[in-house]
Design an enzyme around this catalytic site. Structure first.
Site, PDB file in Angstrom:
ATOM      1  CG  ASP A   1     -10.777   2.814  -2.713  1.00 44.40           C
ATOM      2  OD1 ASP A   1     -11.840   3.468  -1.970  1.00 44.40           O
ATOM      3  OD2 ASP A   1     -10.225   2.806  -3.118  1.00 44.40           O
TER       4      ASP A   1
ATOM      5  CG  HIS B   1      -9.277  -0.213  -1.530  1.00 38.69           C
ATOM      6  ND1 HIS B   1      -8.477   0.907  -1.572  1.00 38.69           N
ATOM      7  CD2 HIS B   1      -8.749  -1.026  -1.137  1.00 38.69           C
ATOM      8  CE1 HIS B   1      -7.888   1.178  -1.214  1.00 38.69           C
ATOM      9  NE2 HIS B   1      -7.586  -0.323  -0.759  1.00 38.69           N
TER      10      HIS B   1
ATOM     11  CB  SER C   1      -3.896  -0.871  -0.670  1.00 42.77           C
ATOM     12  OG  SER C   1      -4.747  -0.858   0.665  1.00 42.77           O
TER      13      SER C   1
END
Length: 400
Positions: free
Chosen positions: A343, A376, A178
């Protein structure tokens, strides 16, 4: 997973947004706006961003907002704490240094990744390390000032060299998730090329949030960072704190990627990626325009390849916000959403733009993997998706 321990290259984990534990110390230069916020003044270090479960329910939210707030200084084009507020990152170097602050996904900060790596032979402090960072700041481009990241990049270079030395001078793999993907990428791009070639084996990024931007970031800027901590309703002081951070503005949609198509839709007017400064005014955030223009916009235009082998793993096939509707112009309520592919947080259009830029640069070894129906955080949480990530880390160990 058949790699022997002797084959493993050391790994450094760079976590997603909010996983770091932060402490704060208040000096005599701190002048609290509320007397009770000065209760810990002169009493040493205490938790600022460690356990946030009771933050909103208790009486500490105003003190947190003030002590965690950043100030943009246009004279030096950099961010800093309030006067009298000192902060530090805990447990730099340890792969166990990360903790999720959102009660709805307590293992969202590499717990499953660390355990999976330990099952194939990695050991914390020996071949496995962690590089937590102060997530309130955004990693700078080469040449951009950043007192905080200058120190962090220096520490991370030292950690890479130490990890290599502990493994008989093997090169180091960096694995980032991320927001950590942007941190790791900018770290590598900040280092001398000869150093990279000597010490970096591979950069593996899972669901990296990169400066090409995502629509989800715009939603958190308007409302509040509900993904970082559990917030059942709008908390104005948390929104004020979040907007003071550099990380709140750094991943907004890039005009080069999102073009002139409306992203925000209201009755009175629409806003595209070209209209972010006007949108700042509309949401009452004019104070953020100068820092956005001088620090975030240049990042949107910078696509220099890191020139180390790189694998980028993204989930796709998940409904992801593509347009945001505040029809009545009320930015204190949740918007209606129009979805596209991605995502759930990162838009597919952003992933493909980054892939394109990396592939067009001669000499950059780049592999892009799209995992169908992986949200995600699934790439570091769910066993079926995490297996794909671990397979790529093992592949990075094997590739010469």
């Amino acid at each position: 997973m058949d790699a022997g321990v002797g084959e493993l290259h050391p790994i450094i984990l760079v976590p997603g947004l909010g996983c770091t534990d932060l402490e704060v110390r208040l000096t005599d230069a701190y002048h609290p706006s509320i007397p009770r916020c000065g209760a810990m003044k002169g009493k040493g270090w205490f938790g600022l961003w460690t356990n946030t479960s009771d933050l909103v329910a208790g009486d500490d939210v105003e003190c947190f907002e003030e002590q965690a707030r950043l100030v943009y200084d246009p004279a030096i084009n950099d961010y800093r704490n309030l006067p009298g507020v000192e902060t530090r990152v805990l447990n730099f170097g340890s792969a166990s240094a990360f903790h999720d602050k959102n009660i709805h996904h307590r293992r969202g900060c590499f717990d499953n990744v660390r355990e999976a790596l330990e099952r194939i032979g990695y050991r914390d402090g020996d071949t496995l390390f962690g590089a937590p960072y102060d997530f309130r700041y955004a990693p700078p481009l080469p040449g951009q000032p950043s007192q905080v990241y200058s120190l962090y990049f220096e520490q991370l270079m030292g950690l890479v060299e130490t990890a290599s030395e502990k493994s008989r001078h093997k090169k180091v793999i960096i694995f980032a998730h991320s927001y950590g993907g942007m941190v790791a990428l900018e770290f590598i791009r900040s280092t001398p090329l000869a150093w990279r070639e000597r010490y970096i084996k591979h950069l593996v990024m899972a669901a990296p949030v990169l400066p090409v931007g995502v629509v989800e970031q715009l939603i958190t800027l308007v409302f509040q960072p509900s993904g970082l901590i559990y917030l059942p309703a709008l908390v104005p002081s948390i929104r004020r704190w979040w907007r003071s951070t550099e990380s709140s503005i750094v991943d907004l949609p890039s005009p080069n990627v999102f073009g002139h198509k409306p992203i925000v839709i209201t009755r009175q007017r629409n806003y595209s990626a070209y209209d972010m400064e006007e949108f700042f005014v509309a949401i009452g955030f004019s104070d953020g325009i100068e820092s956005f223009r001088r620090r975030a916009v240049p990042k949107m235009r910078y696509f220099e390849a890191p020139m180390v082998p790189m694998t980028c793993i993204n989930g796709v096939g998940v409904r992801t916000p593509r347009q945001v509707v505040y029809w009545e112009g009320d930015y204190d309520v949740a918007p209606e959403l129009v979805y596209g592919d991605g995502d759930g947080a990162i838009n597919l259009i952003s992933m493909l733009a980054f892939d394109r830029e990396m592939r067009r640069q001669p000499g950059q070894k780049f592999k892009s993997i799209k995992v169908q129906n992986a949200e995600h955080c699934a790439l570091i949480l769910e066993e079926w998706a995490l297996k794909r990530v671990i397979d790529e880390i093992l592949e990075a160990n094997r590739v010469s």
